[in-house]
Design a protein around this motif. Sequence first.
Motif, PDB file in Angstrom:
ATOM      1  N   ALA A  51      -5.218   9.590 -31.907  1.00 55.35           N
ATOM      2  CA  ALA A  51      -4.584   8.820 -30.838  1.00 55.35           C
ATOM      3  C   ALA A  51      -4.843   9.430 -29.464  1.00 55.35           C
ATOM      4  N   LEU A  52      -4.608   8.624 -28.450  1.00 51.99           N
ATOM      5  CA  LEU A  52      -4.633   9.117 -27.078  1.00 51.99           C
ATOM      6  C   LEU A  52      -3.486  10.106 -26.872  1.00 51.99           C
ATOM      7  N   VAL A  53      -3.674  11.033 -25.956  1.00 52.74           N
ATOM      8  CA  VAL A  53      -2.600  11.947 -25.552  1.00 52.74           C
ATOM      9  C   VAL A  53      -2.080  11.456 -24.204  1.00 52.74           C
ATOM     10  N   VAL A  54      -0.819  11.057 -24.178  1.00 56.89           N
ATOM     11  CA  VAL A  54      -0.247  10.408 -22.995  1.00 56.89           C
ATOM     12  C   VAL A  54       0.928  11.218 -22.468  1.00 56.89           C
TER      13      VAL A  54
ATOM     14  N   GLU B 273       8.325   5.353  -8.604  1.00 51.06           N
ATOM     15  CA  GLU B 273       6.942   5.542  -9.026  1.00 51.06           C
ATOM     16  C   GLU B 273       6.831   6.682 -10.033  1.00 51.06           C
ATOM     17  N   ALA B 274       5.864   6.526 -10.939  1.00 52.30           N
ATOM     18  CA  ALA B 274       5.601   7.555 -11.950  1.00 52.30           C
ATOM     19  C   ALA B 274       4.095   7.649 -12.166  1.00 52.30           C
ATOM     20  N   LEU B 275       3.673   8.771 -12.741  1.00 55.86           N
ATOM     21  CA  LEU B 275       2.256   8.990 -13.043  1.00 55.86           C
ATOM     22  C   LEU B 275       2.098   9.128 -14.552  1.00 55.86           C
ATOM     23  N   VAL B 276       1.251   8.280 -15.114  1.00 50.84           N
ATOM     24  CA  VAL B 276       0.942   8.347 -16.548  1.00 50.84           C
ATOM     25  C   VAL B 276      -0.449   8.947 -16.694  1.00 50.84           C
ATOM     26  N   SER B 277      -0.544  10.082 -17.376  1.00 55.79           N
ATOM     27  CA  SER B 277      -1.836  10.736 -17.596  1.00 55.79           C
ATOM     28  C   SER B 277      -2.296  10.462 -19.029  1.00 55.79           C
ATOM     29  N   VAL B 278      -3.571  10.122 -19.171  1.00 53.34           N
ATOM     30  CA  VAL B 278      -4.142   9.796 -20.476  1.00 53.34           C
ATOM     31  C   VAL B 278      -5.393  10.636 -20.687  1.00 53.34           C
ATOM     32  N   VAL B 279      -5.433  11.374 -21.776  1.00 46.85           N
ATOM     33  CA  VAL B 279      -6.615  12.176 -22.120  1.00 46.85           C
ATOM     34  C   VAL B 279      -7.016  11.860 -23.566  1.00 46.85           C
TER      35      VAL B 279
ATOM     36  N   ASP C 128     -16.120  10.616 -23.911  1.00 46.96           N
ATOM     37  CA  ASP C 128     -14.878  11.379 -23.924  1.00 46.96           C
ATOM     38  C   ASP C 128     -14.332  11.324 -22.501  1.00 46.96           C
ATOM     39  N   LEU C 129     -13.299  10.501 -22.267  1.00 48.19           N
ATOM     40  CA  LEU C 129     -12.830  10.209 -20.912  1.00 48.19           C
ATOM     41  C   LEU C 129     -11.330  10.464 -20.780  1.00 48.19           C
ATOM     42  N   SER C 130     -10.901  10.583 -19.547  1.00 51.82           N
ATOM     43  CA  SER C 130      -9.477  10.721 -19.226  1.00 51.82           C
ATOM     44  C   SER C 130      -9.215   9.968 -17.927  1.00 51.82           C
TER      45      SER C 130
END
Length: 231
Positions: free
Chosen positions: A186-189, A166-172, A142-144
Motif C-alpha cells: 500500500a501507499l504510505v500516507v 488547511e492540512a498537508l497529506v504526504s504520499v510516498v 517509484d514516486l511521491s
Amino acid sequence: LPRARAEMPINYSKFDHIEDSDDEKPDPRAEEAAECRRELAEQLKARLAGGNAAEGQGTALGQSEGREVAAAEEAQPAHQQDRFAHSEADVSSVAKESLKQALSKTHGIKLSGGFLSVVAVDKVEGEATKAQIRGENRYIFDLSFNLKVAFKWMGANFDAGMQRAEALVSVVDFASETTLESAGNALVVGLRWTDAEALQGGRRAEVEEAIGARGWPPPKGSLMAQVVEVL
C-alpha cells in the motif's frame, strides 16, 4: 531503478523558434513525448488495476494460438527474440507531469456544511523508466507527492464569514507494485495540519476522518478515495 510500480499544462515556449508557414509539419519530438505520455498513463492504469495486461494475455493464449505466437517470434529481429534483450529510457519528467495533472483533477466532497478539496499538488518527486523488453514497453516507477487540502465552511454568524482550515497529506511509495484497494504493498500516507485554528473539538476529528489519510485503503467517500479514482 530501485523500486518499481497508475492513474498537465504543456510549456509551448520550446516551439517559439519555429517560423509560421502555410505548410506546417508536426514536431516529431512533440509527437514522441505525447505518445510516451499516453503509453505511460495506460501502463499506470493497467498496473494499478491489479495486473499486467501483457502477462494476462500471455496466460490466455490457447494451444492453437501458441503456435502462431511461436511463428511470429521466429520472424522477429534477433534482439527481440533474445529474452534478456532490453533497452531503457528515463521518462521521469513525463511521469511526474502526468501524475500532477491527474491529481489536480481530484473531486472534492461536501462535509458538515462545508467543502473539502485538494487545492494544490506539490513536491511530485521520484523516478520512472520506460523499458523495452523483447519489443514490449514496460514502465517502472517509484514516486511521491504532497497534497494541500483545504476545508471551507461558513462561520456561525454573518460577521464570522467564510472559515478555512488547511492540512498537508504526504504520499510516498507510489510504485509499480503498489496496490490501491488493499493493505498489501500500500501507499504510505501521512497527515499534518498546517492551519486548523478555526477547527474546534469534534469537527476537526470529523474532517480528518473525511480526508481518509489514517490508513490504507481509504474509506469509501473520503477525499483520499477520490484521489484513488484519478490515479
